[in-house]
Structure formats: structure tokens, C-alpha cells
Motif scaffolding. Structure first.
Motif, PDB file in Angstrom:
ATOM      1  N   ARG A 298       3.556   3.929  12.463  1.00 30.69           N
ATOM      2  CA  ARG A 298       2.678   4.237  11.331  1.00 30.69           C
ATOM      3  C   ARG A 298       3.408   3.980  10.007  1.00 30.69           C
ATOM      4  NH1 ARG A 298       0.800   8.623  14.603  1.00 30.69           N
ATOM      5  NH2 ARG A 298       2.267  10.053  13.589  1.00 30.69           N
ATOM      6  N   GLY A 299       4.697   4.298   9.961  1.00 29.46           N
ATOM      7  CA  GLY A 299       5.474   4.048   8.750  1.00 29.46           C
ATOM      8  C   GLY A 299       5.566   2.563   8.448  1.00 29.46           C
ATOM      9  N   LYS A 300       5.741   1.741   9.476  1.00 30.25           N
ATOM     10  CA  LYS A 300       5.823   0.294   9.267  1.00 30.25           C
ATOM     11  C   LYS A 300       4.474  -0.285   8.855  1.00 30.25           C
ATOM     12  CE  LYS A 300       9.711  -0.339  12.420  1.00 30.25           C
ATOM     13  NZ  LYS A 300      10.172  -0.916  13.695  1.00 30.25           N
ATOM     14  N   VAL A 301       3.406   0.289   9.414  1.00 26.61           N
ATOM     15  CA  VAL A 301       2.066  -0.156   9.006  1.00 26.61           C
ATOM     16  C   VAL A 301       1.846   0.127   7.528  1.00 26.61           C
ATOM     17  CG1 VAL A 301      -0.391   0.297   9.268  1.00 26.61           C
ATOM     18  CG2 VAL A 301       1.041   0.011  11.293  1.00 26.61           C
ATOM     19  N   LYS A 302       2.307   1.288   7.066  1.00 21.85           N
ATOM     20  CA  LYS A 302       2.190   1.617   5.644  1.00 21.85           C
ATOM     21  C   LYS A 302       2.960   0.622   4.783  1.00 21.85           C
ATOM     22  CE  LYS A 302       1.489   6.597   6.215  1.00 21.85           C
ATOM     23  NZ  LYS A 302       2.073   7.940   5.994  1.00 21.85           N
ATOM     24  N   VAL A 303       4.168   0.240   5.253  1.00 23.39           N
ATOM     25  CA  VAL A 303       4.967  -0.741   4.505  1.00 23.39           C
ATOM     26  C   VAL A 303       4.239  -2.076   4.428  1.00 23.39           C
ATOM     27  CG1 VAL A 303       7.109  -2.061   4.487  1.00 23.39           C
ATOM     28  CG2 VAL A 303       7.158   0.372   5.036  1.00 23.39           C
ATOM     29  N   VAL A 304       3.644  -2.502   5.560  1.00 22.30           N
ATOM     30  CA  VAL A 304       2.889  -3.759   5.580  1.00 22.30           C
ATOM     31  C   VAL A 304       1.735  -3.709   4.584  1.00 22.30           C
ATOM     32  CG1 VAL A 304       1.388  -5.224   6.980  1.00 22.30           C
ATOM     33  CG2 VAL A 304       3.521  -4.358   7.939  1.00 22.30           C
ATOM     34  N   LEU A 305       1.008  -2.603   4.591  1.00 20.84           N
ATOM     35  CA  LEU A 305      -0.118  -2.455   3.660  1.00 20.84           C
ATOM     36  C   LEU A 305       0.347  -2.468   2.216  1.00 20.84           C
ATOM     37  CD1 LEU A 305      -2.288   0.237   5.497  1.00 20.84           C
ATOM     38  CD2 LEU A 305      -2.759  -2.214   5.274  1.00 20.84           C
ATOM     39  N   LEU A 306       1.473  -1.797   1.943  1.00 18.44           N
ATOM     40  CA  LEU A 306       2.003  -1.775   0.573  1.00 18.44           C
ATOM     41  C   LEU A 306       2.414  -3.177   0.121  1.00 18.44           C
ATOM     42  CD1 LEU A 306       4.148   1.503   0.545  1.00 18.44           C
ATOM     43  CD2 LEU A 306       2.053   1.047  -0.741  1.00 18.44           C
ATOM     44  N   LEU A 307       3.020  -3.931   1.027  1.00 20.58           N
ATOM     45  CA  LEU A 307       3.417  -5.301   0.688  1.00 20.58           C
ATOM     46  C   LEU A 307       2.190  -6.169   0.384  1.00 20.58           C
ATOM     47  CD1 LEU A 307       6.297  -5.923   3.247  1.00 20.58           C
ATOM     48  CD2 LEU A 307       6.505  -5.789   0.756  1.00 20.58           C
ATOM     49  N   PHE A 308       1.142  -6.029   1.185  1.00 19.57           N
ATOM     50  CA  PHE A 308      -0.076  -6.799   0.944  1.00 19.57           C
ATOM     51  C   PHE A 308      -0.746  -6.373  -0.367  1.00 19.57           C
ATOM     52  CE2 PHE A 308      -0.627  -7.710   5.732  1.00 19.57           C
ATOM     53  CZ  PHE A 308       0.062  -8.899   5.592  1.00 19.57           C
ATOM     54  N   LEU A 309      -0.741  -5.074  -0.654  1.00 22.47           N
ATOM     55  CA  LEU A 309      -1.305  -4.590  -1.919  1.00 22.47           C
ATOM     56  C   LEU A 309      -0.504  -5.108  -3.111  1.00 22.47           C
ATOM     57  CD1 LEU A 309      -2.198  -0.877  -1.049  1.00 22.47           C
ATOM     58  CD2 LEU A 309      -3.805  -2.741  -1.548  1.00 22.47           C
ATOM     59  N   LEU A 310       0.835  -5.122  -2.979  1.00 29.24           N
ATOM     60  CA  LEU A 310       1.682  -5.655  -4.045  1.00 29.24           C
ATOM     61  C   LEU A 310       1.406  -7.140  -4.264  1.00 29.24           C
ATOM     62  CD1 LEU A 310       4.023  -5.396  -6.057  1.00 29.24           C
ATOM     63  CD2 LEU A 310       5.607  -5.798  -4.150  1.00 29.24           C
ATOM     64  N   SER A 311       1.227  -7.868  -3.168  1.00 23.94           N
ATOM     65  CA  SER A 311       0.921  -9.291  -3.263  1.00 23.94           C
ATOM     66  C   SER A 311      -0.408  -9.523  -3.978  1.00 23.94           C
ATOM     67  CB  SER A 311       0.880  -9.917  -1.867  1.00 23.94           C
ATOM     68  OG  SER A 311       0.527 -11.283  -1.942  1.00 23.94           O
ATOM     69  N   ALA A 312      -1.428  -8.722  -3.616  1.00 27.75           N
ATOM     70  CA  ALA A 312      -2.749  -8.874  -4.245  1.00 27.75           C
ATOM     71  C   ALA A 312      -2.692  -8.507  -5.726  1.00 27.75           C
ATOM     72  CB  ALA A 312      -3.769  -7.998  -3.523  1.00 27.75           C
ATOM     73  N   PHE A 313      -1.981  -7.418  -6.069  1.00 30.36           N
ATOM     74  CA  PHE A 313      -1.872  -7.004  -7.472  1.00 30.36           C
ATOM     75  C   PHE A 313      -1.159  -8.066  -8.293  1.00 30.36           C
ATOM     76  CE2 PHE A 313       0.690  -5.072 -10.836  1.00 30.36           C
ATOM     77  CZ  PHE A 313      -0.310  -4.466 -11.589  1.00 30.36           C
ATOM     78  N   SER A 314      -0.068  -8.612  -7.754  1.00 27.54           N
ATOM     79  CA  SER A 314       0.683  -9.647  -8.470  1.00 27.54           C
ATOM     80  C   SER A 314      -0.165 -10.895  -8.671  1.00 27.54           C
ATOM     81  CB  SER A 314       1.967  -9.991  -7.712  1.00 27.54           C
ATOM     82  OG  SER A 314       2.797  -8.863  -7.597  1.00 27.54           O
ATOM     83  N   MET A 315      -0.976 -11.241  -7.673  1.00 28.86           N
ATOM     84  CA  MET A 315      -1.833 -12.417  -7.789  1.00 28.86           C
ATOM     85  C   MET A 315      -2.871 -12.226  -8.893  1.00 28.86           C
ATOM     86  SD  MET A 315      -4.195 -14.256  -4.880  1.00 28.86           S
ATOM     87  CE  MET A 315      -5.220 -12.803  -4.689  1.00 28.86           C
ATOM     88  N   ILE A 316      -3.499 -11.043  -8.935  1.00 31.89           N
ATOM     89  CA  ILE A 316      -4.522 -10.769  -9.959  1.00 31.89           C
ATOM     90  C   ILE A 316      -3.897 -10.738 -11.350  1.00 31.89           C
ATOM     91  CG2 ILE A 316      -6.166  -9.047 -10.796  1.00 31.89           C
ATOM     92  CD1 ILE A 316      -6.606  -8.243  -7.855  1.00 31.89           C
ATOM     93  N   HIS A 317      -2.758 -10.035 -11.469  1.00 29.22           N
ATOM     94  CA  HIS A 317      -2.086  -9.938 -12.764  1.00 29.22           C
ATOM     95  C   HIS A 317      -1.600 -11.304 -13.235  1.00 29.22           C
ATOM     96  CE1 HIS A 317       1.149  -8.614 -15.621  1.00 29.22           C
ATOM     97  NE2 HIS A 317       0.177  -7.785 -15.964  1.00 29.22           N
ATOM     98  N   GLY A 318      -1.048 -12.092 -12.310  1.00 23.89           N
ATOM     99  CA  GLY A 318      -0.583 -13.431 -12.665  1.00 23.89           C
ATOM    100  C   GLY A 318      -1.723 -14.352 -13.071  1.00 23.89           C
ATOM    101  N   ALA A 319      -2.879 -14.225 -12.373  1.00 15.77           N
ATOM    102  CA  ALA A 319      -4.036 -15.054 -12.724  1.00 15.77           C
ATOM    103  C   ALA A 319      -4.540 -14.714 -14.126  1.00 15.77           C
ATOM    104  CB  ALA A 319      -5.150 -14.842 -11.700  1.00 15.77           C
ATOM    105  N   LYS A 320      -4.510 -13.424 -14.471  1.00 11.66           N
ATOM    106  CA  LYS A 320      -4.925 -13.002 -15.804  1.00 11.66           C
ATOM    107  C   LYS A 320      -4.007 -13.601 -16.870  1.00 11.66           C
ATOM    108  CE  LYS A 320      -5.482  -8.919 -18.735  1.00 11.66           C
ATOM    109  NZ  LYS A 320      -5.310  -7.442 -18.828  1.00 11.66           N
ATOM    110  N   GLN A 321      -2.701 -13.552 -16.634  1.00 13.30           N
ATOM    111  CA  GLN A 321      -1.752 -14.097 -17.606  1.00 13.30           C
ATOM    112  C   GLN A 321      -1.841 -15.617 -17.661  1.00 13.30           C
ATOM    113  OE1 GLN A 321       1.964 -11.548 -18.322  1.00 13.30           O
ATOM    114  NE2 GLN A 321       1.824 -11.667 -16.105  1.00 13.30           N
TER     115      GLN A 321
END
Length: 253
Positions: free
Chosen positions: A14-37
Motif C-alpha cells: 500500500r505504501g508503494k502504491v501511494k508513492v506511485v500515485l504521488l509520482l503520477f500526480l507530480l507528473s500531471a501537475f508539472s505537465m499542466i504548470h509547464g503547459a501554462k508557462q
């Protein structure tokens, strides 16, 4: 003992699943923020830029420099510039006088129709004319020691960094003006345009402001590339961890 081991193994999963989800969320946030800039960078590259020039030559050399200036690629307009201040009661207003052709080509203001017509950004209009005033408005103002009647209009076409008003001059009032205002279609991040202008005998008065704008644009582009790198690395890390856990699960079966 077997039940305890399975319990701790499931908690680790479960801890590793949380890490995977956090990494995917970070990737999505960076993509949106980068697209805005990236969109802001694209808008910045599409905006025209103005140079304030001071001739360092005179006579025939100045005329030759002006002729060559008209041939530069991306030139939108060029005009002599005269600056002065007008007052109304306790309020003062900085005025930049430019040619009617420059106002039309560069700001889309068109012919003024009558001589003393001033265009102001919204903030300057509210400050000088009064909050809630309807544009255009006819007012009496003072220039030096003389009183004049003029028309004041709010305009959204003016540059965002313009603090005062613009008005149309003519060949008589702009003759021998100490500065020129030149507009080009897009920013020059390489400094080539400024080099051409200096080679023609003009010094760039607002060079520090233009360099600051280029620096801000460069920082924005760097942040955009950083977001792209974070997006890719986080996505790769998330998929790699997911694949490892999937293989571990298959072996466990």
C-alpha cells in the motif's frame, strides 16, 4: 507467523502504491504548470516591442540612418516623440506625443478627429479624470501656464506598462524631437536588433528595461523546461515502480 508476514507485506505494498500515485500526480501537475508557462512564452513571443532611441548623429548621417531604419525586418512604425506634463486640479498626467500614423499602426487608435485628444489606460483614466467617468470626456486642463480644452478617452489598446497618456502630434510639434519611438513585431532575445540600431547611429534609451524583459522571459522558459523534465522523470519513476510491483505480484502468485 505467516499471517504477520503477509500483513506487513500488504502494508508495504500500500505504501508503494501511494508513492506511485504521488509520482503520477507530480507528473500531471508539472505537465499542466509547464503547459501554462509555455503558453505565456508563446504569448510573449507574439507581442510587439518598442525601443526608445536617441540619435547620436545629425544632419545627413541622421537622415541616412532613418532611411536604413525603415528597411529593418519586422518594423511596424517609427515616430518622433515629445513628452510633457498636463495638470487638472491636484492631478498631473504624463503625456507622450507621437505621430498620428504611429498611433494608428502600432496602437490601432486611428485618426483623432480633433487636435487635443488624449488616450489613457484604464488606471490612468480613472486617476486623472475620475472613477466612474464615462469615456470619452471633455475637460479643461493646464499645460505650463496655459489652459486648454481636450478630449480624454480610455483605451485598452495601449501598452500595459504605459503610465500616462498618448496624443497625436504633427510635423511642427515633433520637429527636432530628442527621441524616437520604434515598434517591432516581436521581441529580440538575441540582441541583434539593438545591435543594428546602434550601428545606424542610435542609442537605445530603454535598453535596461528590454534586457530585464528578456531576462524574465528566459527565466520563464527555464522554468518551463524544468517542469517538462520533472514531468518526464516522475512519469518514468511511477511506471518503473508500478512495473516492479506488478512483477513482484506475479511472482508471489
Amino acid at each position: 507467523m505467516k499471517g504477520i508476514r503477509e500483513f506487513f507485506w500488504m502494508r508495504r505494498q500500500r505504501g508503494k502504491v501511494k508513492v506511485v500515485l504521488l509520482l503520477f500526480l507530480l507528473s500531471a501537475f508539472s505537465m499542466i504548470h509547464g503547459a501554462k508557462q509555455l503558453w505565456e512564452c508563446a504569448l510573449g513571443l507574439g507581442e510587439p516591442v518598442e525601443y526608445l532611441l536617441q540619435p547620436s548623429t545629425s544632419g545627413a548621417m541622421l537622415e541616412r540612418g532613418l532611411q536604413e531604419l525603415q528597411k529593418l525586418d519586422g518594423l511596424v512604425g517609427v515616430s518622433g516623440q515629445r513628452e510633457y506634463t498636463i495638470t487638472r486640479g491636484e492631478e498631473s498626467l504624463a503625456v507622450t506625443e507621437l505621430s498620428a500614423q504611429y498611433l494608428d499602426r502600432c496602437y490601432g487608435l486611428g485618426e483623432p478627429g480633433f487636435r487635443r485628444h488624449f488616450w489613457l489606460p484604464s488606471q490612468a483614466f480613472s486617476s486623472f479624470v475620475g472613477v466612474g467617468a464615462v469615456s470619452p470626456v471633455h475637460l479643461t486642463y493646464r499645460q505650463e501656464e496655459e489652459h486648454h480644452n481636450g478630449t480624454f478617452s480610455r483605451s485598452e489598446e495601449l501598452p500595459r506598462n504605459l503610465a500616462g497618456a498618448v496624443t497625436a502630434g504633427d510635423s511642427e510639434t515633433l520637429r527636432g524631437s530628442p527621441e524616437l519611438r520604434v515598434m517591432f513585431q516581436r521581441p529580440d532575445l538575441s540582441g541583434v536588433t539593438a545591435g543594428h540600431l546602434e550601428a545606424l547611429g542610435f542609442s537605445v534609451v530603454n535598453s535596461q528595461q528590454l534586457q530585464l524583459q528578456n531576462l524574465e522571459f528566459g527565466m520563464l522558459l527555464t522554468c518551463c523546461l524544468y517542469d517538462l523534465a520533472v514531468c518526464i522523470l516522475a512519469a518514468i519513476g511511477g511506471w518503473a515502480l508500478y512495473a516492479l510491483e506488478l512483477c513482484s505480484y506475479e511472482r508471489k502468485k
